[in-house]
Write a protein that holds these residues in place. Structure first.
Motif, PDB file in Angstrom:
ATOM      1  N   UNK A 560       0.855  -1.190   0.000  1.00 30.14           N
ATOM      2  CA  UNK A 560       0.000   0.000   0.000  1.00 30.14           C
ATOM      3  C   UNK A 560       0.887   1.234   0.000  1.00 30.14           C
ATOM      4  N   UNK A 561       0.286   2.377  -0.241  1.00 32.33           N
ATOM      5  CA  UNK A 561       1.057   3.622  -0.241  1.00 32.33           C
ATOM      6  C   UNK A 561       1.675   3.869   1.123  1.00 32.33           C
ATOM      7  N   UNK A 562       0.925   3.577   2.189  1.00 31.05           N
ATOM      8  CA  UNK A 562       1.449   3.784   3.535  1.00 31.05           C
ATOM      9  C   UNK A 562       2.619   2.851   3.812  1.00 31.05           C
ATOM     10  N   UNK A 563       2.517   1.597   3.357  1.00 32.08           N
ATOM     11  CA  UNK A 563       3.614   0.645   3.548  1.00 32.08           C
ATOM     12  C   UNK A 563       4.846   1.084   2.764  1.00 32.08           C
ATOM     13  N   UNK A 564       4.619   1.565   1.562  1.00 35.04           N
ATOM     14  CA  UNK A 564       5.746   2.027   0.759  1.00 35.04           C
ATOM     15  C   UNK A 564       6.438   3.220   1.430  1.00 35.04           C
ATOM     16  N   UNK A 565       5.659   4.099   2.044  1.00 31.06           N
ATOM     17  CA  UNK A 565       6.254   5.236   2.760  1.00 31.06           C
ATOM     18  C   UNK A 565       7.100   4.758   3.931  1.00 31.06           C
ATOM     19  N   UNK A 566       6.637   3.737   4.642  1.00 32.67           N
ATOM     20  CA  UNK A 566       7.411   3.210   5.765  1.00 32.67           C
ATOM     21  C   UNK A 566       8.722   2.595   5.277  1.00 32.67           C
ATOM     22  N   UNK A 567       8.639   1.926   4.135  1.00 39.84           N
ATOM     23  CA  UNK A 567       9.844   1.377   3.533  1.00 39.84           C
ATOM     24  C   UNK A 567      10.827   2.497   3.177  1.00 39.84           C
ATOM     25  N   UNK A 568      10.312   3.577   2.641  1.00 40.92           N
ATOM     26  CA  UNK A 568      11.191   4.685   2.256  1.00 40.92           C
ATOM     27  C   UNK A 568      11.922   5.238   3.483  1.00 40.92           C
ATOM     28  N   UNK A 569      11.193   5.430   4.587  1.00 40.99           N
ATOM     29  CA  UNK A 569      11.822   5.967   5.802  1.00 40.99           C
ATOM     30  C   UNK A 569      12.893   4.998   6.332  1.00 40.99           C
ATOM     31  N   UNK A 570      12.534   3.705   6.369  1.00 41.46           N
ATOM     32  CA  UNK A 570      13.474   2.714   6.895  1.00 41.46           C
ATOM     33  C   UNK A 570      14.718   2.607   6.011  1.00 41.46           C
ATOM     34  N   UNK A 571      14.533   2.641   4.703  1.00 39.87           N
ATOM     35  CA  UNK A 571      15.660   2.532   3.785  1.00 39.87           C
ATOM     36  C   UNK A 571      16.591   3.728   3.939  1.00 39.87           C
ATOM     37  N   UNK A 572      16.025   4.922   3.959  1.00 39.36           N
ATOM     38  CA  UNK A 572      16.844   6.126   4.091  1.00 39.36           C
ATOM     39  C   UNK A 572      17.619   6.111   5.397  1.00 39.36           C
ATOM     40  N   UNK A 573      16.964   5.700   6.506  1.00 43.05           N
ATOM     41  CA  UNK A 573      17.656   5.628   7.789  1.00 43.05           C
ATOM     42  C   UNK A 573      18.760   4.580   7.755  1.00 43.05           C
ATOM     43  N   UNK A 574      18.493   3.447   7.087  1.00 43.02           N
ATOM     44  CA  UNK A 574      19.497   2.400   7.001  1.00 43.02           C
ATOM     45  C   UNK A 574      20.718   2.835   6.225  1.00 43.02           C
ATOM     46  N   UNK A 575      20.513   3.516   5.094  1.00 44.03           N
ATOM     47  CA  UNK A 575      21.642   4.010   4.303  1.00 44.03           C
ATOM     48  C   UNK A 575      22.420   5.062   5.088  1.00 44.03           C
TER      49      UNK A 575
END
Length: 781
Positions: A560-575
């Motif tokens: 979902x769009x909300x799940x994709x947003x959570x992925x974006x936040x987690x990915x950016x923090x991980x990098x």
């Protein structure tokens, strides 16, 4: 054939004796079983094979079926002049599924030039009557096509129309059997073997006239001569002896059981086809090993030096082997039809180019990046568990070459009789000539290799899934879209959408394909457009649309769009975490990460996975309590690097596949490759916890400390297990030594004594339980 130099047929039986038939069947079955062949193709020909009679033909077919069918598939054909063809024969051929090919030289005028009875009466009406019979609904499936011998005194258009009127499923053209000594009939300018491309093109002009008529008609029926040229241009198998460099695996068995090379060699000199072998005393393997047969399986090495230097050799293949004969030089020459082949191939290539295709004349582009050499420093970096941008880019380039080899294999071994497959392949090869960067971008997508290997495995099993065959259409469409080529191409529908690699998935209608115009992406109707993750200048696809991602296991459905947003936040923090605290991994990750595949999360532990075949892709299950996306990114990218290293280097004895090796993190014994993969990945895991414990606070700091102590102990023990395995090559020993050198200073870092004591106890209990299970013969699963 019976009027040429070799007259050995005169001393052989006119028909096949039952005991000879049985021995032939035995030898073929023996050969098929020895080599685990999935299929054997047998063509009954002559002379005129129908002169054997229905009863004796039945006995021979029964002998073949009884001996061979238990071993492999039996693909039976008969080639006849059709004068003797009857319903009784066709009923027999229906029973044994024998496909029927018929010799017909065109219209009545063409046919009657050479095919008359001894009293001068035409055989044309008799043959047409037999073809009427063969086209009846109950026999139509047996009709395999027409073979026409070219005579340049005939009108090529009248010949083409005359053949087409018989509604053949396919047609083929046969150039007269000639060579440098006995040159083709009707030449205005004799051919010169020292200048083989010189000539007036008499046969080329005849063939071109027919090709142009066939092409103008929309290519209504396959004509093998022409389609073989087109196929070879696009790197596909030519399926014809006379075109391309495909290996020829033909053997002739005469009526007395004599084994011979292809019978058209008899036009060269007396005994040219002889092997000195027979089915009574010799196996087919003995015949297959003869130089005259092996040379026809040598590809470009089997043609003359003149041909090897020719720009058209990938298509021409040096011409039909018997046509190369020259007294004093044997068969080490170009074809006597060299000038005609050159003119014909150039004309076909120009026609393809004018139609906007313009295929390459090599197999899926030469792999100029095929020679890969890693520096000593690069190898040391990878052995240590790291790898800078240049080193990982080297792995990526090596993977690109490997993927091109796989794609070439797909083109050669995929279903050549499937028009959708061959059309998609030809588009892709054409794009590789005109827009190679676009093709390279699609081939670099991690799941393209997964698809290619799956299709080739299906070919090997003889069970190719239709969805794998037609995925080539989606790959070709994706490449065309990236190239901005204005083509109208199909994309297959799967599970209610039409996946378009690297772009997402299109909306599907009622049909099994969605047709798109690839000139622009703006007009495409996406049901699931590809999303991308970004972090500190790195952008990668969030891949939740490709159907071949399922190899990761537990693939998440469309986010979902909300799940994709959570992925974006987690990915950016991980990098950000990797850049700040684990910078040694950052350049390699940026150079090689191609996609992140969301997995269904498991809230009790961090679920992640990589695929050995999907270079650059990592699968992650993003649970709510995830410490940092940096951990699974580093963990799985270690697997990605290790898989690419193993594609390029022999680090261990590949025959060591036994499930006997101890992995401190698993209850079950592992194969050596699995232990090596896991140990390498856990260097990154250990490093993450080593650094994270210094950044965390409170309970999280305590947890990170425990994890570091646990993983450094397990990884160090796994390295010892690898070193003691006895299966590492010298290069593998160097590689594992590099892994150990990375771990050594981490083992010396001070840690909480209670955490260390707990880890020692846990390790001892784990090993004791493993040893007990091994004594009991259990593998722990």
């Amino acid at each position: 054939m019976y009027e040429h130099v070799d007259q050995s047929w005169r001393g052989r039986p006119m028909g096949l004796a039952p005991e000879t038939a049985a021995r032939i069947a035995f030898r073929i079955a023996e050969h098929a079983a020895t080599h685990s062949l999935p299929e054997v193709a047998i063509v009954l020909h002559g002379g005129e094979p129908l002169l054997l009679g229905v009863d004796r033909t039945r006995d021979f077919l029964a002998a073949l079926d009884t001996a061979i069918s238990p071993v492999c598939r039996l693909n039976l054909h008969i080639h006849t002049n059709a004068v003797q063809l009857s319903e009784e024969y066709l009923d027999l051929f229906t029973e044994y599924n024998v496909r029927v090919g018929v010799s017909l030289d065109g219209d009545r005028t063409a046919n009657d030039r050479h095919r008359l009875y001894r009293n001068g009466r035409s055989s044309y009406d008799q043959v047409l009557g037999s073809l009427d019979l063969l086209r009846k609904p109950q026999y139509r499936a047996l009709y395999s096509g027409l073979l026409c011998t070219v005579d340049i005194d005939n009108d090529p258009i009248a010949v083409y129309r005359g053949l087409l009127e018989q509604e053949p499923p396919r047609m083929d053209l046969l150039l007269p059997h000639s060579n440098w000594e006995h040159q083709p009939p009707g030449l205005r300018i004799p051919r010169d073997p020292d200048n083989p491309t010189n000539g007036d093109g008499e046969y080329a002009k005849w063939l071109i006239a027919m090709f142009d008529a066939w092409n103008a008609d929309g290519r209504p029926v396959p004509i093998r001569t022409f389609e073989s040229i087109v196929a070879a241009m696009y790197g596909r198998p030519s399926t014809a002896e006379a075109i391309g460099l495909d290996p020829v695996d033909l053997l002739v068995i005469e009526t007395d059981g004599t084994l011979e090379q292809v019978d058209s060699l008899k036009t060269a000199y007396d005994g040219a086809a002889a092997t000195g072998l027979n089915v009574w005393d010799n196996t087919l393997d003995e015949a297959a090993a003869l130089p005259g047969i092996t040379v026809r399986r040598d590809g470009i090495d089997g043609v003359s030096a003149t041909c090897r230097s020719c720009r058209l050799v990938q298509v021409c293949g040096g011409g039909f082997y018997p046509h190369r004969y020259r007294p004093g030089a044997g068969f080490d020459n170009p074809s006597v039809y060299c000038a005609d082949l050159e003119e014909m191939i150039d004309h076909v290539a120009a026609t393809e180019a004018a139609a906007g295709r313009g295929g390459a004349q090599t197999s899926a582009r030469a792999a100029d990046e095929g020679a890969h050499s890693l520096t000593e420093d690069g190898f040391a970096q990878l052995a240590a568990g790291f790898g800078d941008a240049g080193t990982v880019d080297w792995l990526a380039q090596a993977q690109s070459s490997l993927q091109r080899e796989l794609l070439a294999a797909v083109g050669r071994f995929g279903p050549q009789n499937d028009g959708r497959f061959t059309a998609a392949w030809d588009v892709l090869v054409s794009l590789d000539s005109t827009a190679p960067a676009a093709v390279a971008q699609v081939l670099a997508h991690p799941y393209t290799r997964v698809w290619a290997v799956g299709l080739l495995e299906g070919v090997s099993r003889g069970e190719i899934a239709a969805e794998d065959v037609y995925h080539l259409e989606a790959i070709a469409a994706s490449a065309a879209l990236r190239a901005g080529k204005d083509l109208r191409l199909p994309v297959p529908v799967r599970d209610g959408v039409a996946p378009l690699p690297t772009f997402g998935a299109l909306k599907a209608g009622a049909d099994d394909r969605v047709w798109i115009n690839t000139g622009s992406i703006d007009d495409l109707d996406f049901a699931q457009p590809m999303r991308h993750l970004t972090g500190a200048g790195l952008t990668v696809p969030l891949e939740d649309t490709d159907p071949y991602r399922i190899g990761h296991t537990y693939p998440a459905e469309r986010l979902s769009a909300a799940e994709a947003d959570r992925w974006q936040r987690a990915f950016a923090e991980g990098i950000d975490f990797i850049d700040a605290h684990l910078p040694v991994y950052a350049p390699g990750l940026r150079a090689g990460l191609r996609a992140v595949m969301p997995m269904e999360p498991e809230e009790k532990y961090d679920r992640s996975a990589s695929m050995r075949l999907a270079f650059g892709s990592v699968g992650i299950g993003l649970r709510r309590a995830c410490v940092s996306a940096a951990l699974p990114l580093i963990h799985e990218f270690q697997h990605v690097k290790m898989g690419a290293v193993l594609d390029m280097f022999e680090l261990f004895d590949r025959s060591d596949t036994a499930l006997v090796h101890y992995a401190p993190w698993r209850p079950d014994p592992r194969p050596l490759e699995g232990l090596l993969q896991g140990t390498y990945a856990h260097i990154g895991v250990t490093d993450f916890w080593r650094v994270h414990r210094k950044q965390a606070e409170g309970a999280q700091r305590e947890e990170s400390e425990q994890q570091f102590v646990r993983w450094r102990m397990m990884t160090a023990e796994a390295i010892r297990q690898l070193q003691a395995s006895g299966s590492l090559t010298a290069l593998g020993e160097r590689f594992v030594q590099g892994m150990g050198e990375t771990m050594r200073p981490w083992l010396a870092e001070p840690v909480d004594t209670e955490a260390e004591a707990a880890a020692v106890r846990a390790a001892a209990e784990h090993r004791a339980a493993f040893d007990e299970r091994m004594k009991e013969g259990h593998d722990g699963r």
